[in-house]
Design an enzyme around this catalytic site. Structure first.
Site, short mmCIF file in Angstrom:
data_model
loop_
_atom_site.label_atom_id
_atom_site.label_comp_id
_atom_site.label_asym_id
_atom_site.label_seq_id
_atom_site.Cartn_x
_atom_site.Cartn_y
_atom_site.Cartn_z
N ARG A 94 0.80 -1.24 0.00
CA ARG A 94 0.00 0.00 0.00
C ARG A 94 0.83 1.29 0.00
O ARG A 94 0.48 2.24 -0.70
CB ARG A 94 -1.00 0.00 1.15
N TYR A 143 -0.34 3.03 -3.37
CA TYR A 143 -1.32 4.10 -3.15
C TYR A 143 -0.72 5.31 -2.44
O TYR A 143 -1.47 6.20 -2.03
CB TYR A 143 -2.47 3.60 -2.26
N CYS A 200 14.19 -6.07 -4.69
CA CYS A 200 15.05 -5.34 -5.60
C CYS A 200 14.24 -4.37 -6.45
O CYS A 200 13.99 -4.58 -7.63
CB CYS A 200 15.86 -6.31 -6.44
N GLU A 201 13.75 -3.36 -5.80
CA GLU A 201 12.97 -2.25 -6.33
C GLU A 201 13.07 -1.21 -5.22
O GLU A 201 13.41 -1.56 -4.10
CB GLU A 201 11.47 -2.59 -6.42
N TYR A 213 -6.53 -4.72 2.76
CA TYR A 213 -5.74 -4.61 1.52
C TYR A 213 -4.24 -4.74 1.77
O TYR A 213 -3.44 -4.10 1.08
CB TYR A 213 -6.06 -3.30 0.78
C1 LIG Z 1 -13.83 -2.64 -2.40
C2 LIG Z 1 -15.28 -2.50 -2.32
C3 LIG Z 1 -15.89 -2.17 -1.11
C4 LIG Z 1 -15.13 -1.85 0.16
O1 LIG Z 1 -14.51 -0.62 0.14
P1 LIG Z 1 -13.76 -0.07 1.45
O2 LIG Z 1 -13.23 1.23 1.09
O3 LIG Z 1 -12.71 -1.07 1.81
O4 LIG Z 1 -14.77 -0.03 2.55
C5 LIG Z 1 -17.28 -2.11 -1.09
N1 LIG Z 1 -18.00 -2.37 -2.20
C6 LIG Z 1 -17.44 -2.71 -3.38
C7 LIG Z 1 -18.30 -2.98 -4.55
C8 LIG Z 1 -16.06 -2.77 -3.48
O5 LIG Z 1 -15.51 -3.07 -4.66
#
Ligand SMILES: *Cc1c(COP(=O)(O)O)cnc(C)c1O
Length: 416
Positions: A307, A311, A337-338, A365
């Protein structure tokens, strides 16, 4: 998570003792936090008929699914495999909503056999589905309300050029498809992405869905998705779920009166339920001082925890081997290795080689996005439940790296 006698503890167990027992790197989850987040949300919407579906892509360990099942949650699944995991965890098929995006009609047809709720996010699929099943299988429609939610473009899904949902402007055509094929639309859905900072955005989205609902007389539920933001740092902003509950419940109840029937309000949080319940612990392999920077190099990398790189997510990092004493500035990096930097210029209690560092907000995630990059093993997962620790996923070994490789017969002269 609390700091007691200079040790980080989860439900009375020291985190260092857990990682010493199961090895490093390690994912650790606190079931009590999952439960309290769930109850908090349930309570925030207690004046409406609400159902909370856990978006299991955040953390798919079967044991975690069972925790939410036990609490009375439903499940939000985005692939046939997540549907199968949900069924394996004991969810009633009608408590699972399958919300795929850009999957084949063949996969959707295969999922109908499980009897779960189907959410369709594409007119072409809606039409094929209608021709095949007519009024035999009711469906939900995923609407794209075209509101820009959250600050992070990578995790925002409601904007105009997003691949998700059926545009709100296409509703007239949707109705044509529905009427021609005699389809039953049982739900309307929106999910505008993660990290919605402002509850106004939610309320605006809800208003669009309530408005659209008037076009569909057979509805049983309205699913407002998720996007609830949690705090990643001490003074971080987060979605005020109580305030949202107060406003939205009232508005939803009024809407039900206008609609003429009591519908169920569904949410599908992932991050909100599990982010703060997870901790990732890794060991410091080396301290490396360069001309400009002091690096702490860990026995993990973007292969286990992507993450921060993917992100630009901020995850708090603490030294759990040394919880007090002087702090220094470190750049914490991985062994891949990055350039896999977990955090730049972080103030952390002085780190020695061998110290364990802990990442917070590692429930959502994190393990779910791990890989075998650099041919490394994925970490183990441990659940702390009612004061006891349970191994809930084994660390991988060399077989996991080689299992699916098919070697070309020697006679073919590969490499000669
Ligand atoms: C990923 C996802 C969620 C969950 O999102 P969060 O930000 O983790 O709460 C809910 N609904 C759908 C359709 C998703 O793809």
């Amino acid at each position: 998570m609390e700091l007691k006698r200079n040790q980080y503890m989860i439900d009375g167990i020291s985190v260092v003792s857990i990682v010493e027992k199961y090895g490093s790197p390690l994912y650790i989850y606190d079931s009590a936090k999952m439960v309290s987040q769930y109850k908090h949300m349930e309570n925030a919407f207690k004046t409406s008929r609400v159902k909370i579906n856990y978006a299991c892509k955040a953390l798919t360990n079967l044991n975690v699914l069972k925790i939410f099942k036990g609490l009375g949650a439903g499940l939000d699944a985005v692939s046939i495999q997540e549907v199968q995991l949900g069924l394996k965890a004991g969810f009633d098929p009608q408590d699972i909503i399958y919300t795929p995006n850009c999957v084949s009609i063949e996969e959707i047809e295969a999922v109908t056999k499980f009897g779960v709720k189907i959410n369709i996010d594409n007119i072409s699929i809606l039409e094929q589905f209608g021709i095949k099943y007519g009024d035999k299988i009711p469906v939900c429609i995923r609407i794209n309300p075209h509101i820009l939610a959250g600050a992070n473009h990578k995790i925002s899904t409601g904007h105009i050029d997003s691949k998700f949902g059926i545009s709100i402007y296409q509703i007239p055509h949707v109705k044509r498809v529905v009427q021609t094929n005699n389809m039953k639309i049982e739900g309307l859905h929106m999910h505008t992405g993660s990290d919605i900072l402002d509850i106004e955005v939610f309320l605006r989205g809800a208003e669009i869905i309530f408005n659209t609902a008037k076009e569909f007389p057979d509805l049983e539920y309205v699913d407002l998705g998720s996007g609830f933001k949690v705090a990643y740092k001490p003074d971080d902003i987060y979605t005020d779920i109580d305030l949202l509950g107060e406003h939205l419940s009232k508005r939803f109840n009024d809407f039900c009166k206008e609609y003429g029937r009591d519908l169920t309000l569904i949410f599908e949080p992932g991050k909100y339920l599990v982010s703060e319940a997870g901790f990732f612990v890794a060991k410091t392999n080396v301290i490396k001082q360069t001309i400009s920077t002091v690096f702490a190099g860990l026995d993990t990398g973007m292969n286990h925890f992507i993450r921060p790189m993917f992100y630009d997510a901020y995850h708090e990092i603490v030294n759990i081997s040394k919880t007090n004493g002087k702090t220094r500035i470190y750049t914490v990096v991985g062994y891949v290795c990055e350039t896999d930097t977990f955090g730049w210029n972080r103030k952390i209690t002085e780190i020695s080689e061998g110290d364990y560092l802990m990442f917070k907000n590692a429930g959502a995630y994190c393990y779910a996005m791990s890989s075998n990059y650099n041919s490394r093993y994925r970490p183990a997962e441990v659940l702390i439940h009612q004061g006891k620790d349970y191994l809930i996923r084994k660390r991988e070994d060399f077989d996991d790296i080689t299992n699916n490789i098919v070697e070309v017969p020697v006679e073919l002269g590969l490499g000669l």
